[in-house]
Enzyme design. Structure first.
Site, mmCIF file in Angstrom:
data_model
loop_
_atom_site.group_PDB
_atom_site.id
_atom_site.type_symbol
_atom_site.label_atom_id
_atom_site.label_comp_id
_atom_site.label_asym_id
_atom_site.label_seq_id
_atom_site.Cartn_x
_atom_site.Cartn_y
_atom_site.Cartn_z
ATOM 1 N N HIS A 231 0.831 -1.206 0.000
ATOM 2 C CA HIS A 231 0.000 0.000 0.000
ATOM 3 C C HIS A 231 0.867 1.257 0.000
ATOM 4 O O HIS A 231 2.062 1.226 0.313
ATOM 5 C CB HIS A 231 -0.950 -0.003 1.197
ATOM 6 C CG HIS A 231 -0.268 0.184 2.519
ATOM 7 N ND1 HIS A 231 0.149 1.414 2.962
ATOM 8 C CD2 HIS A 231 0.072 -0.703 3.490
ATOM 9 C CE1 HIS A 231 0.719 1.295 4.152
ATOM 10 N NE2 HIS A 231 0.695 0.017 4.492
ATOM 11 N N HIS B 162 -1.347 -3.447 -6.400
ATOM 12 C CA HIS B 162 -0.900 -3.550 -5.016
ATOM 13 C C HIS B 162 -2.039 -4.030 -4.131
ATOM 14 O O HIS B 162 -3.222 -3.920 -4.469
ATOM 15 C CB HIS B 162 -0.373 -2.202 -4.510
ATOM 16 C CG HIS B 162 -1.434 -1.206 -4.172
ATOM 17 N ND1 HIS B 162 -1.997 -1.103 -2.922
ATOM 18 C CD2 HIS B 162 -2.054 -0.263 -4.923
ATOM 19 C CE1 HIS B 162 -2.892 -0.134 -2.910
ATOM 20 N NE2 HIS B 162 -2.951 0.399 -4.126
ATOM 21 N N CYS B 163 -1.650 -4.574 -2.984
ATOM 22 C CA CYS B 163 -2.620 -4.883 -1.921
ATOM 23 C C CYS B 163 -2.090 -4.218 -0.657
ATOM 24 O O CYS B 163 -1.687 -3.061 -0.705
ATOM 25 C CB CYS B 163 -2.830 -6.392 -1.792
ATOM 26 S SG CYS B 163 -1.322 -7.382 -1.661
ATOM 27 N N ALA B 164 -2.084 -4.916 0.467
ATOM 28 C CA ALA B 164 -1.560 -4.308 1.688
ATOM 29 C C ALA B 164 -0.046 -4.463 1.767
ATOM 30 O O ALA B 164 0.689 -3.482 1.876
ATOM 31 C CB ALA B 164 -2.230 -4.922 2.911
ATOM 32 N N THR C 229 -1.399 -9.554 -4.621
ATOM 33 C CA THR C 229 -0.558 -8.997 -5.678
ATOM 34 C C THR C 229 0.313 -10.073 -6.305
ATOM 35 O O THR C 229 0.475 -10.120 -7.534
ATOM 36 C CB THR C 229 0.316 -7.869 -5.101
ATOM 37 O OG1 THR C 229 -0.538 -6.829 -4.608
ATOM 38 C CG2 THR C 229 1.266 -7.310 -6.143
#
Length: 255
Positions: free
Chosen positions: A34, A143-145, A151
């Site tokens: 993120h 993206h993710c976290a 991802t």
């Protein structure tokens, strides 16, 4: 690797040999964690890349807790899901309630990967990602976290579609373990988790939970093959990636 200040796991996942004698151009496919903590310099670097689209794979609750920062004047498309189950992210539930050991972390990750490709929000986001990959006039950032699981699977599916060799697919996936430098960061992350959950977390449990292993990706791909017959069938039937879209993506990303 690109030099960044506070943008976890940021890297180019292009620049690989692909099918039909092609090569994936560098500077077109980016992935990261993120961007809530991105520094002003990070945002300037992102702006210089000319990113045409950002695909945010996080849940609405995650986006609310860690809102993305964007480069000044960013005008690219932002793809995200409104699907919200009303609860906290599963990894936070696990960290708050489970017996935190390397073994439990690996079990949780394996179980998670068995479901990733089939969750409604991921089916929606993955499909929209591939559509924009065939349309966007510029680089795409996913993206993710943490930039490693949701991802990582989407990047691997992209590589598969483009005909990247399986060994390169796995090697790129495993780069998370060096990009994030887990051994160095684990103590600080353990302190953060203890502050958040009130529970002490062993160093090796943090490393196991925050890293990636080839078996996780293997589990996801095996689940896809079991349900759809092959990754190609999944791409077409579940995500709508037909021959025409595959050809557009391949041509657009070719060096």
């Amino acid at each position: 690797m690109h030099r960044v200040d506070a943008l976890d796991n940021f890297r180019d996942y292009g620049d690989y040999a692909a099918s039909a004698g092609r090569h994936i151009a560098p500077g077109r496919l980016f992935r990261s964690g993120h961007q809530a903590r991105a520094s002003a310099a990070d945002l300037e670097r992102l702006g210089a890349l000319g990113i045409a689209a950002v695909v945010d794979l996080r849940r609405p609750s995650e986006r609310r807790d860690q809102p993305s920062r964007r480069p000044p004047g960013f005008a690219g498309a932002v793809i995200e899901s409104d699907h919200d189950d009303g609860g906290e992210a599963p990894h936070m539930t696990f960290l708050r309630t489970a017996d935190l050991t390397p073994e439990s972390g690996r079990r949780f990750m394996t179980d998670t990967y068995g479901r990733l490709a089939f969750e409604p929000s991921h089916l929606d986001l993955f499909a929209r990602y591939f559509r924009i990959l065939g349309e966007a006039d510029g680089p795409v950032l996913i993206h993710c976290a943490a930039g490693k699981d949701r991802t990582g699977l989407l990047a691997a599916l992209t590589h598969h579609l483009l005909g990247v060799h399986p060994d390169d697919i796995v090697a790129d996936y495993l780069l998370t373990n060096t990009a994030v430098d887990l051994e160095v960061r684990a103590p600080a992350i353990a302190r953060q988790l203890e502050a958040h959950t009130g529970r002490a977390v062993a160093h090796d449990a943090v490393v196991a939970f925050l890293g990636v292993e080839a078996v996780y990706l293997d589990t996801a791909m095996a689940g896809i093959a079991e349900r759809y017959g092959s990754a190609d069938a999944y791409l077409e039937q579940a995500l709508g990636v037909d021959t025409a879209l595959r050809d557009r993506i391949g041509a657009r990303l070719a060096a």
